[in-house]
Design a protein around this motif. Structure first.
Motif, PDB file in Angstrom:
ATOM      1  N   ASP A 175       0.832  -1.205   0.000  1.00  0.00           N
ATOM      2  CA  ASP A 175       0.000   0.000   0.000  1.00  0.00           C
ATOM      3  C   ASP A 175       0.865   1.253   0.000  1.00  0.00           C
ATOM      4  OD1 ASP A 175      -2.513  -1.174  -0.121  1.00  0.00           O
ATOM      5  OD2 ASP A 175      -2.717  -1.300   2.056  1.00  0.00           O
ATOM      6  N   SER A 176       1.917   1.240   0.821  1.00  0.00           N
ATOM      7  CA  SER A 176       2.791   2.414   0.904  1.00  0.00           C
ATOM      8  C   SER A 176       3.527   2.659  -0.412  1.00  0.00           C
ATOM      9  CB  SER A 176       3.799   2.253   2.049  1.00  0.00           C
ATOM     10  OG  SER A 176       4.811   1.311   1.725  1.00  0.00           O
ATOM     11  N   LEU A 177       3.718   1.602  -1.189  1.00  0.00           N
ATOM     12  CA  LEU A 177       4.390   1.710  -2.490  1.00  0.00           C
ATOM     13  C   LEU A 177       3.395   1.981  -3.620  1.00  0.00           C
ATOM     14  CD1 LEU A 177       6.919  -1.234  -2.030  1.00  0.00           C
ATOM     15  CD2 LEU A 177       7.461   1.223  -2.001  1.00  0.00           C
ATOM     16  N   ARG A 178       2.124   2.125  -3.267  1.00  0.00           N
ATOM     17  CA  ARG A 178       1.050   2.444  -4.216  1.00  0.00           C
ATOM     18  C   ARG A 178       0.817   1.337  -5.249  1.00  0.00           C
ATOM     19  NH1 ARG A 178      -0.261   7.730  -3.310  1.00  0.00           N
ATOM     20  NH2 ARG A 178       1.346   9.038  -2.330  1.00  0.00           N
ATOM     21  N   ALA A 179       1.092   0.099  -4.856  1.00  0.00           N
ATOM     22  CA  ALA A 179       0.768  -1.028  -5.738  1.00  0.00           C
ATOM     23  C   ALA A 179      -0.747  -1.187  -5.802  1.00  0.00           C
ATOM     24  CB  ALA A 179       1.424  -2.303  -5.222  1.00  0.00           C
ATOM     25  N   LYS A 180      -1.235  -1.782  -6.877  1.00  0.00           N
ATOM     26  CA  LYS A 180      -2.674  -1.933  -7.083  1.00  0.00           C
ATOM     27  C   LYS A 180      -3.130  -3.394  -7.220  1.00  0.00           C
ATOM     28  CE  LYS A 180      -3.315   2.521  -7.145  1.00  0.00           C
ATOM     29  NZ  LYS A 180      -3.945   3.179  -5.974  1.00  0.00           N
ATOM     30  N   HIS A 181      -2.251  -4.232  -7.751  1.00  0.00           N
ATOM     31  CA  HIS A 181      -2.664  -5.614  -8.055  1.00  0.00           C
ATOM     32  C   HIS A 181      -1.476  -6.550  -7.813  1.00  0.00           C
ATOM     33  CE1 HIS A 181      -4.629  -8.542 -11.197  1.00  0.00           C
ATOM     34  NE2 HIS A 181      -4.444  -9.092 -10.007  1.00  0.00           N
ATOM     35  N   ALA A 182      -1.588  -7.375  -6.792  1.00  0.00           N
ATOM     36  CA  ALA A 182      -0.495  -8.272  -6.419  1.00  0.00           C
ATOM     37  C   ALA A 182      -0.806  -9.721  -6.802  1.00  0.00           C
ATOM     38  CB  ALA A 182      -0.221  -8.190  -4.926  1.00  0.00           C
ATOM     39  N   LEU A 183       0.229 -10.417  -7.221  1.00  0.00           N
ATOM     40  CA  LEU A 183       0.168 -11.860  -7.471  1.00  0.00           C
ATOM     41  C   LEU A 183       1.045 -12.526  -6.425  1.00  0.00           C
ATOM     42  CD1 LEU A 183      -0.757 -14.172  -9.457  1.00  0.00           C
ATOM     43  CD2 LEU A 183       1.499 -13.899 -10.534  1.00  0.00           C
ATOM     44  N   CYS A 184       0.442 -13.299  -5.521  1.00  0.00           N
ATOM     45  CA  CYS A 184       1.202 -13.994  -4.483  1.00  0.00           C
ATOM     46  C   CYS A 184       1.396 -15.438  -4.921  1.00  0.00           C
ATOM     47  CB  CYS A 184       0.472 -13.929  -3.137  1.00  0.00           C
ATOM     48  SG  CYS A 184       1.539 -14.251  -1.717  1.00  0.00           S
ATOM     49  N   VAL A 185       2.650 -15.856  -5.047  1.00  0.00           N
ATOM     50  CA  VAL A 185       2.993 -17.143  -5.651  1.00  0.00           C
ATOM     51  C   VAL A 185       3.323 -18.158  -4.561  1.00  0.00           C
ATOM     52  CG1 VAL A 185       4.509 -18.318  -7.277  1.00  0.00           C
ATOM     53  CG2 VAL A 185       3.868 -15.921  -7.677  1.00  0.00           C
ATOM     54  N   ILE A 186       2.556 -19.238  -4.506  1.00  0.00           N
ATOM     55  CA  ILE A 186       2.746 -20.303  -3.515  1.00  0.00           C
ATOM     56  C   ILE A 186       3.429 -21.487  -4.188  1.00  0.00           C
ATOM     57  CG2 ILE A 186       1.570 -21.916  -1.962  1.00  0.00           C
ATOM     58  CD1 ILE A 186      -0.587 -19.788  -1.588  1.00  0.00           C
ATOM     59  N   HIS A 187       4.623 -21.804  -3.717  1.00  0.00           N
ATOM     60  CA  HIS A 187       5.437 -22.828  -4.377  1.00  0.00           C
ATOM     61  C   HIS A 187       5.288 -24.213  -3.744  1.00  0.00           C
ATOM     62  CE1 HIS A 187       8.031 -21.235  -1.115  1.00  0.00           C
ATOM     63  NE2 HIS A 187       8.372 -22.510  -0.972  1.00  0.00           N
ATOM     64  N   GLU A 188       4.548 -24.296  -2.643  1.00  0.00           N
ATOM     65  CA  GLU A 188       4.346 -25.606  -1.992  1.00  0.00           C
ATOM     66  C   GLU A 188       2.944 -25.650  -1.388  1.00  0.00           C
ATOM     67  OE1 GLU A 188       6.208 -28.472   1.534  1.00  0.00           O
ATOM     68  OE2 GLU A 188       7.179 -26.560   1.056  1.00  0.00           O
ATOM     69  N   ARG A 189       2.056 -26.307  -2.076  1.00  0.00           N
ATOM     70  CA  ARG A 189       0.672 -26.397  -1.604  1.00  0.00           C
ATOM     71  C   ARG A 189       0.617 -27.129  -0.257  1.00  0.00           C
ATOM     72  NH1 ARG A 189      -4.249 -25.953  -4.271  1.00  0.00           N
ATOM     73  NH2 ARG A 189      -3.177 -25.824  -6.290  1.00  0.00           N
ATOM     74  N   GLY A 190      -0.130 -26.562   0.691  1.00  0.00           N
ATOM     75  CA  GLY A 190      -0.295 -27.197   1.994  1.00  0.00           C
ATOM     76  C   GLY A 190       0.728 -26.786   3.031  1.00  0.00           C
ATOM     77  N   ASN A 191       1.758 -26.029   2.623  1.00  0.00           N
ATOM     78  CA  ASN A 191       2.743 -25.532   3.584  1.00  0.00           C
ATOM     79  C   ASN A 191       2.098 -24.385   4.361  1.00  0.00           C
ATOM     80  OD1 ASN A 191       4.860 -23.953   4.796  1.00  0.00           O
ATOM     81  ND2 ASN A 191       6.334 -24.909   3.427  1.00  0.00           N
ATOM     82  N   VAL A 192       1.857 -24.588   5.657  1.00  0.00           N
ATOM     83  CA  VAL A 192       1.067 -23.631   6.430  1.00  0.00           C
ATOM     84  C   VAL A 192       1.725 -22.257   6.501  1.00  0.00           C
ATOM     85  CG1 VAL A 192      -0.141 -25.371   7.805  1.00  0.00           C
ATOM     86  CG2 VAL A 192       2.081 -24.493   8.604  1.00  0.00           C
ATOM     87  N   ALA A 193       3.056 -22.226   6.517  1.00  0.00           N
ATOM     88  CA  ALA A 193       3.754 -20.948   6.613  1.00  0.00           C
ATOM     89  C   ALA A 193       3.558 -20.123   5.353  1.00  0.00           C
ATOM     90  CB  ALA A 193       5.242 -21.188   6.869  1.00  0.00           C
ATOM     91  N   VAL A 194       3.726 -20.761   4.215  1.00  0.00           N
ATOM     92  CA  VAL A 194       3.599 -20.061   2.934  1.00  0.00           C
ATOM     93  C   VAL A 194       2.157 -19.611   2.708  1.00  0.00           C
ATOM     94  CG1 VAL A 194       3.866 -20.287   0.434  1.00  0.00           C
ATOM     95  CG2 VAL A 194       5.574 -21.288   1.962  1.00  0.00           C
ATOM     96  N   GLU A 195       1.220 -20.477   3.015  1.00  0.00           N
ATOM     97  CA  GLU A 195      -0.198 -20.124   2.856  1.00  0.00           C
ATOM     98  C   GLU A 195      -0.553 -18.935   3.756  1.00  0.00           C
ATOM     99  OE1 GLU A 195      -2.431 -21.608   0.858  1.00  0.00           O
ATOM    100  OE2 GLU A 195      -1.682 -23.612   0.398  1.00  0.00           O
ATOM    101  N   ALA A 196      -0.015 -18.918   4.984  1.00  0.00           N
ATOM    102  CA  ALA A 196      -0.322 -17.838   5.923  1.00  0.00           C
ATOM    103  C   ALA A 196       0.225 -16.508   5.428  1.00  0.00           C
ATOM    104  CB  ALA A 196       0.244 -18.162   7.307  1.00  0.00           C
ATOM    105  N   ARG A 197       1.368 -16.525   4.794  1.00  0.00           N
ATOM    106  CA  ARG A 197       1.946 -15.292   4.264  1.00  0.00           C
ATOM    107  C   ARG A 197       1.007 -14.648   3.243  1.00  0.00           C
ATOM    108  NH1 ARG A 197       8.064 -17.345   2.805  1.00  0.00           N
ATOM    109  NH2 ARG A 197       8.929 -17.360   4.933  1.00  0.00           N
ATOM    110  N   CYS A 198       0.591 -15.433   2.260  1.00  0.00           N
ATOM    111  CA  CYS A 198      -0.267 -14.887   1.210  1.00  0.00           C
ATOM    112  C   CYS A 198      -1.621 -14.467   1.770  1.00  0.00           C
ATOM    113  CB  CYS A 198      -0.436 -15.900   0.083  1.00  0.00           C
ATOM    114  SG  CYS A 198       1.053 -16.085  -0.948  1.00  0.00           S
ATOM    115  N   ALA A 199      -2.129 -15.213   2.737  1.00  0.00           N
ATOM    116  CA  ALA A 199      -3.392 -14.834   3.372  1.00  0.00           C
ATOM    117  C   ALA A 199      -3.235 -13.492   4.101  1.00  0.00           C
ATOM    118  CB  ALA A 199      -3.850 -15.911   4.348  1.00  0.00           C
ATOM    119  N   GLY A 200      -2.080 -13.294   4.722  1.00  0.00           N
ATOM    120  CA  GLY A 200      -1.811 -12.040   5.410  1.00  0.00           C
ATOM    121  C   GLY A 200      -1.723 -10.869   4.448  1.00  0.00           C
TER     122      GLY A 200
END
Length: 341
Positions: A175-200
């Motif tokens: 938001d501070s960088l004024r981005a408008k559309h983000a693509l969050c890339v998950i490289h390991e399905r089911g990895n709780v840490a990676v999923e939590a990052r993108c959810a955040g």
């Protein structure tokens, strides 16, 4: 939930006394840079450390790392540094398959180690093995993955980044960088840490957040998948990756798609430092893996010799998030080049 020692400290008092005396000897040796570390010299992901002037404490560090992963080498280096300082006999092993990782934990239990440090990327798959360690009276600490699972699983302590907090911080940063559309890339399905990052990210970012799942074990496929997403939707102006090596691959994706999207990433290494300096990567979120490995192993020495439990067994010890940008990257460049950041 209150944690109590897995077995009485009095049963270990003799060994603890030896450990206290051994610490001074090991520290002296470390000053000569010989350390109290050793390696079996193989690629089997097994390392022993702290044999010279050892405290008699045997610790197994078991992660979900894939072979030759630079991130996990930083975790390993931190663990080895702590083992050298404390005179701990450290065995490091890893398996990216959750069933394989659980098997390694059970083998460590059978080997009658004094402590097990483990990652909980897939907590359900690890539950039985961790329970077996606890039933055997072996204290277990968590690191890196499983911040929501360590207390329910009865682990003594946890060291790592709260991935949900980190993800939300990235959303605010975008938001501070004024981005408008983000693509969050998950490289390991089911990895709780990676999923939590993108959810955040999705929770706090004021723009649009899309998720895409890719195969992190196939770099060419990852590059093409990200490039395809960028070609399909030219409005994507930020690509959020979940690992340093994946961010470097995404740089190729952006070029291949002839996209103007910026790249942000979780995790740091020397190549990412250079990419931040050059502007190929906008910023990185450092969870300090060296520190995670160091604290997880050092925790056993403190517990054995002085009954210490970091966070009181109630709260995790956070190692991130720390943002690395073009403005502050010079302050960590030297350590990244040494393989410790």
């Amino acid at each position: 939930m209150t944690h109590t020692p897995s077995r009485p400290l009095s049963s270990r008092s003799a060994r603890s006394a030896r450990g206290t005396a051994a610490l001074a000897a090991c520290a002296a040796v470390s000053l000569l840079a010989s350390g109290c570390t050793g390696s079996d010299g193989t690629d089997s992901d097994a390392t022993t450390a702290g044999k010279a002037g050892g405290s008699g404490i045997k610790v197994a560090l078991i992660t979900h790392s894939a072979p030759d992963d630079a991130f996990w080498e930083r975790v390993r280096k931190g663990a080895e540094a702590a083992a050298a300082k404390d005179g701990i006999d450290l065995a490091y092993q890893s398996d990216p398959d959750a069933a394989g990782q659980a098997k390694l934990v059970r083998e460590a239990v059978a080997d009658k180690v004094d402590g097990i440090a483990v990652t909980l990327a897939k907590p359900e798959a690890m539950k039985g093995a961790v329970a077996a360690a606890r039933a055997a009276g072996i204290p277990v600490v968590g690191l890196n993955s499983g911040i929501d699972a360590w207390k329910p699983g009865g682990l003594l302590q946890y060291f790592g980044q709260d991935e949900s907090v980190a993800g939300r911080a990235v959303g605010d940063k975008l938001d501070s960088l004024r981005a408008k559309h983000a693509l969050c890339v998950i490289h390991e399905r089911g990895n709780v840490a990676v999923e939590a990052r993108c959810a955040g990210v999705k929770k706090t970012f004021g723009g649009r957040t899309d998720l895409v799942y890719v195969d992190g074990t196939d770099e060419d496929a990852l590059i093409e998948s990200v490039a395809a997403s960028l070609r399909q939707d030219p409005t994507i102006d930020e690509v959020v990756m979940n690992g340093a090596q994946f961010a470097l691959a995404a740089v190729k994706s952006v070029k291949e798609a002839d996209s103007k999207a910026k790249i942000a990433t979780f995790d740091l290494n020397n190549d990412i430092v250079k990419s931040v300096q050059s502007g190929d990567v906008q910023f990185a979120v450092d969870q300090q893996p060296y520190l995670q490995g160091y604290l997880a192993v050092d925790a056993f020495w403190l517990y054995e010799t002085n009954g210490n439990v970091s966070g009181g067994g109630e709260e995790p010890v956070l190692t991130g998030p720390a943002f690395v940008t073009k403005q502050n990257v010079a302050s960590v460049a030297e350590y990244a080049a040494n393989g410790t950041r």
